[in-house]
Write a protein that holds these residues in place. Sequence first.
Motif, PDB file in Angstrom:
ATOM      1  N   ALA A  27     -21.180 -17.011  18.926  1.00 48.23           N
ATOM      2  CA  ALA A  27     -21.969 -17.181  17.703  1.00 48.23           C
ATOM      3  C   ALA A  27     -23.246 -16.349  17.771  1.00 48.23           C
ATOM      4  O   ALA A  27     -23.617 -15.698  16.784  1.00 48.23           O
ATOM      5  N   GLU A  28     -23.904 -16.349  18.894  1.00 53.72           N
ATOM      6  CA  GLU A  28     -25.120 -15.545  19.054  1.00 53.72           C
ATOM      7  C   GLU A  28     -24.809 -14.056  18.936  1.00 53.72           C
ATOM      8  O   GLU A  28     -25.555 -13.312  18.296  1.00 53.72           O
ATOM      9  N   ARG A  29     -23.719 -13.630  19.550  1.00 51.79           N
ATOM     10  CA  ARG A  29     -23.349 -12.210  19.515  1.00 51.79           C
ATOM     11  C   ARG A  29     -23.018 -11.728  18.113  1.00 51.79           C
ATOM     12  O   ARG A  29     -23.162 -10.543  17.817  1.00 51.79           O
ATOM     13  N   THR A  30     -22.528 -12.634  17.282  1.00 49.44           N
ATOM     14  CA  THR A  30     -22.049 -12.250  15.952  1.00 49.44           C
ATOM     15  C   THR A  30     -22.975 -12.668  14.816  1.00 49.44           C
ATOM     16  O   THR A  30     -22.698 -12.347  13.662  1.00 49.44           O
ATOM     17  N   SER A  31     -24.021 -13.407  15.122  1.00 45.11           N
ATOM     18  CA  SER A  31     -24.921 -13.974  14.113  1.00 45.11           C
ATOM     19  C   SER A  31     -24.179 -14.907  13.161  1.00 45.11           C
ATOM     20  O   SER A  31     -24.501 -14.993  11.969  1.00 45.11           O
ATOM     21  N   LEU A  32     -23.171 -15.582  13.682  1.00 44.55           N
ATOM     22  CA  LEU A  32     -22.435 -16.585  12.924  1.00 44.55           C
ATOM     23  C   LEU A  32     -22.758 -17.956  13.517  1.00 44.55           C
ATOM     24  O   LEU A  32     -23.211 -18.047  14.654  1.00 44.55           O
TER      25      LEU A  32
END
Length: 78
Positions: A27-32
């Motif tokens: 989630a952090e890596r994808t901004s999701l």
Amino acid sequence: MPKSLIFIGLRVKSQRNFLGISQEELAERTSLDRTYISLLERGKRNPSLLTLIKVAQGLETSVSTLTKDIEEIGFTSE
């Protein structure tokens, strides 16, 4: 749930596990949101192409790898 969404979800989860990262990390890596990642992995979300690109980048892979062989399971809406 469409089989194709379940298929993509399993591919996402498999690659995430291969990398040894949590849903939170992805989630952090994808901004999701982490809950979106969870729903995606369970085939309960239909990601847009741009979201699928973000996820693939976060998983250090390509969209084509995540969707490879998807035609073989069919594209039914059930």
